[in-house]
Structure formats: structure tokens, C-alpha cells
Design an enzyme around this catalytic site. Structure first.
Site, PDB file in Angstrom:
ATOM      1  N   GLU A   1      22.757  16.165   7.271  1.00 35.65           N
ATOM      2  CA  GLU A   1      21.924  15.015   6.956  1.00 35.65           C
ATOM      3  C   GLU A   1      20.857  15.463   5.975  1.00 35.65           C
ATOM      4  O   GLU A   1      20.268  16.527   6.141  1.00 35.65           O
ATOM      5  CB  GLU A   1      21.288  14.486   8.234  1.00 35.65           C
TER       6      GLU A   1
ATOM      7  N   ASP B   1      23.275  18.471  12.972  1.00 35.66           N
ATOM      8  CA  ASP B   1      21.976  17.808  13.071  1.00 35.66           C
ATOM      9  C   ASP B   1      20.917  18.895  13.193  1.00 35.66           C
ATOM     10  O   ASP B   1      20.960  19.713  14.104  1.00 35.66           O
ATOM     11  CB  ASP B   1      21.957  16.896  14.306  1.00 35.66           C
TER      12      ASP B   1
ATOM     13  N   ASP C   1      21.022  14.811  20.497  1.00 32.73           N
ATOM     14  CA  ASP C   1      21.265  15.532  19.249  1.00 32.73           C
ATOM     15  C   ASP C   1      22.747  15.712  18.957  1.00 32.73           C
ATOM     16  O   ASP C   1      23.182  15.667  17.815  1.00 32.73           O
ATOM     17  CB  ASP C   1      20.561  16.889  19.294  1.00 32.73           C
TER      18      ASP C   1
ATOM     19  N   CYS D   1      26.243   4.776  19.237  1.00 33.40           N
ATOM     20  CA  CYS D   1      27.105   5.543  20.137  1.00 33.40           C
ATOM     21  C   CYS D   1      28.244   6.144  19.321  1.00 33.40           C
ATOM     22  O   CYS D   1      28.940   5.422  18.608  1.00 33.40           O
ATOM     23  CB  CYS D   1      27.658   4.626  21.223  1.00 33.40           C
TER      24      CYS D   1
ATOM     25  N   CYS E   1      31.879   4.597  20.716  1.00 33.31           N
ATOM     26  CA  CYS E   1      32.357   3.232  20.502  1.00 33.31           C
ATOM     27  C   CYS E   1      31.650   2.505  19.370  1.00 33.31           C
ATOM     28  O   CYS E   1      32.088   1.428  18.959  1.00 33.31           O
ATOM     29  CB  CYS E   1      32.228   2.417  21.785  1.00 33.31           C
TER      30      CYS E   1
HETATM   31 ZN   LIG Z   1      29.569   3.607  23.527  1.00 33.24          ZN
END
Ligand SMILES: [Zn+2]
Length: 370
Positions: free
Chosen positions: A267, A184, A349, A320, A323
């Protein structure tokens, strides 16, 4: 695979004069041919331009063109033909990427160059012979990997001289320790890696301040004066120092990343859009994100790595990385996030870098959870 190997050299006074004459002739040939191209209805190709040069050299008032090697003059015309081709290909969309402008006239105060092909140069041990210039002893900072096919003589705005050879290089065989890495890019910290490492960009602020001070001075000095020339040279030297510092940083960082990882994911940044934003433009152009991307790409090819650029609209900072829970847009001020779903705490970041790696390696978060 082609690569450029560049070496600095210090010409003798005599060679400086011969080189100045050569650069002047190359510039004249380029500008004259360019003026002709601009005035013609149908663009003359290389062979036509070349034939015209031969005729021009026979006329009395252009006799001085015979004082230099004819090879670099021909090369200037080849470059002009290529510049026009790139320009038209870019116009018609045949050439992808950044738009290419139409060829421009060359100025005495810009960088100067002349290219010698095989017929006009040779390497004998430590010395390089250039036709009608003589023997040059460059500083061989590293060995040439193979016999060069051409060499360009360069003189930059700060009056430094270089020989830049085009050589064939073999791809390097080094196994990567890691499968993949996501990167990033940022402003304050140059790069955040998905493995938790980060690279701070070098501090250019002192050099930058000096440049701006001199630029204000330059603006006050009348054109065509010696003092103004001196200031211009000083600015050019400072720009070189900044560029060298940046180049060194970007080369070291990109080599390290490409050596260690099999897949490199970046990116796609809207760099050209960002530079328009005045506030950020200075910092961004100084850091050279585009240059970094180009280096990563070229080195990935050299080391046989996968280089992936992901779409900049991927919501890499909104999810996230553990998850897949999507928390939505974050204010730029928010540096750490705690996931509402799994409770893990992320550095903003680093989380983005991890998501970049996931997207680039084909992983998709479970969309039901978002
Ligand atoms: Zn999470």
C-alpha cells in the site's frame, strides 16, 4: 542492471593521510564550484567547470590540488552538474517523486567520499590500487559479480572506511512458490502478510535512549571543543549501529518476500505526511518504510517479479477479505473484527494485507454488497 557492492577496509596511517588530503581537495573543488554556480547568472555546465579547474590548478596558491589524483576531482564536478540537473528537473516537474533540493556545501564533519573511474583504479587479485593512494586490501565479504566500472571511497562520520564498487549484475532466475502476496505495513509490527505471517521490527529502544542521552550532553558542550567532538563521534557510532540493524532486517525481509512471491503488493503510505506527525515520526523514521519499499522494488526487478503499489485511499481495512462486506471505518484500537455478513473473524492487519493483495492483483469485491 547496475548495483553497488560495498566492502570495508582499514587504511594504513599513510593512506589515512592521503585520503584525508583527497577528501579535502574533493570537498574544496565541490564547494568552490558550487559557490561559482550560485554566483553565476547562467549555470556553467560540467565542461566549463572542468576547464576552470584545469586553470585553477596552474595557479600558485592552488598548486596543492595537484597532490591528488585528478579523476576524483573531475568526478566531484560531474556530481555537482548532476545534482543541479536533478534539482532543476524536480523544479520543472520533469523528475517525478520526492522534491530534490538545490546542491549544498559539504562540511568537514559529514561523510566524505571520492570516486575513481577506470583510469584511476585497478584490481589485482586481493588488492585494489587507487591512484596516488596506493594498494588497499578490503575485506572481501562477497565476490564481485563482474568487472566494476567505478569505485567510491567512503569515510563515514564514525571514521569507518569503505570501497563501494559499481558493477553490472544479471537478473536472477528463481521461480516463485506463490502467486502473490499483500503486505500491510504497521508501527508495532513492521509487516503483516496476506498469508498470515508477520515480521516484528527489531527493538531499537535501548540504542535510541542512548542516542537521546548523548544528544542532550552534546547540547550542553561548547562548540569547537574536543569533548564535543568525542560526543559527536559516539552519537555517529550509535546511529551506525541502529542503521546497520535496520538495514540487515530490511534486507533479509525483502529478499525473503521477493524470492517467494511472483507479485508483491504494497500500500502506498503517505510517509512524508506521517513524519510530520511528531508522535509517530520517531518510530516511523526508525523503521524505514520508504527504504523497505525501495528495496522491494529493486529486488523485484532483479528477480523478475511484479511489484505493485496500490493507492492509499483504497479502503483496505474497511472490507471483509472473505465476502467483500464493507463495515466502514474502524477505530485504531479495534484489533479483530467479526464480519456481520459471513461471520468470519479477522485479525485487523491480516485482513488489510489480504485486501491489499486482492486490489493489487486486479480483484474487485462485488460493490453491490457494500
Ligand atoms: Zn465477510
Amino acid at each position: 542492471m547496475k548495483a553497488r557492492y560495498q566492502y570495508r577496509f582499514y587504511p594504513t596511517d599513510q593512506q589515512q593521510q592521503s585520503l584525508a588530503q583527497l577528501f579535502g581537495c574533493c570537498r574544496w573543488v565541490w564547494n568552490d564550484a558550487l559557490a561559482l554556480c550560485k554566483a553565476s547568472e547562467k549555470l556553467p555546465g560540467y565542461s566549463k567547470l572542468s576547464a576552470m579547474l584545469t586553470l585553477v590548478k596552474k595557479t600558485e596558491d592552488r598548486e596543492w590540488l595537484n597532490g591528488v589524483s585528478s579523476v576524483p576531482l573531475q568526478q566531484s564536478l560531474r556530481y555537482l552538474a548532476t545534482a543541479y540537473k536533478n534539482f532543476f528537473d524536480s523544479l520543472t516537474g520533469k523528475r517525478k517523486g520526492k522534491k530534490v533540493g538545490s546542491p549544498r556545501f559539504k562540511k568537514r564533519t559529514n561523510d566524505q567520499s571520492a570516486e575513481f573511474t577506470k583510469a584511476a583504479f585497478s584490481i589485482n587479485g586481493e588488492t585494489v590500487y587507487l591512484a596516488k593512494i596506493g594498494d588497499i586490501k578490503p575485506i572481501w565479504s562477497r565476490d564481485l559479480p563482474s568487472e566494476p566500472s567505478s569505485v567510491k571511497v567512503l569515510k563515514d562520520c564514525a571514521n569507518r572506511y569503505f570501497l563501494s564498487f559499481v558493477v553490472d549484475v544479471e537478473p536472477v532466475q528463481i521461480d516463485a512458490q506463490n502467486q502473490s502476496i499483500g503486505i500491510d505495513l504497521g508501527i508495532k509490527t513492521f509487516a503483516f502478510m496476506s498469508n498470515g505471517e508477520k515480521a516484528e521490527s527489531p527493538d531499537y529502544s535501548l540504542l535510541d535512549r542512548k542516542v537521546r542521552k548523548l544528544q542532550r550532553k552534546l547540547a550542553r558542550q561548547p562548540k569547537g571543543t574536543r569533548r564535543r567532538d568525542k560526543t559527536r563521534l559516539k552519537i555517529a557510532k550509535l546511529h551506525n549501529r541502529i542503521a546497520d540493524k535496520r538495514k540487515d532486517f530490511l534486507h533479509k525481509l525483502s529478499t525473503k518476500i521477493v524470492r517467494e512471491n511472483q507479485s508483491i503488493v504494497l500500500e502506498d503510505l503517505n510517509v512524508s505526511g506521517m513524519v510530520k506527525n511528531r508522535k509517530l515520526s520517531r518510530a516511523i523514521s526508525l523503521q524505514g518504510w520508504r527504504a523497505f519499499r525501495d528495496l522491494l522494488k529493486a529486488k523485484s526487478e532483479k528477480f523478475g517479479r511484479n511489484f505493485v503499489v496500490i493507492n492509499r485511499w483504497e479502503p483496505t481495512s474497511q472490507i471483509c477479505s472473505d465476502c467483500g462486506y464493507r463495515w466502514g471505518k474502524l477505530d485504531l484500537k479495534v484489533r479483530t473484527v467479526q464480519c456481520l455478513s459471513c461471520g468470519s473473524i479477522h485479525d485487523r492487519d491480516e485482513n488489510a494485507a489480504k485486501n491489499i493483495e486482492k486490489v493489487g492483483t486486479g480483484y474487485r469485491h462485488d460493490s453491490k454488497r457494500t
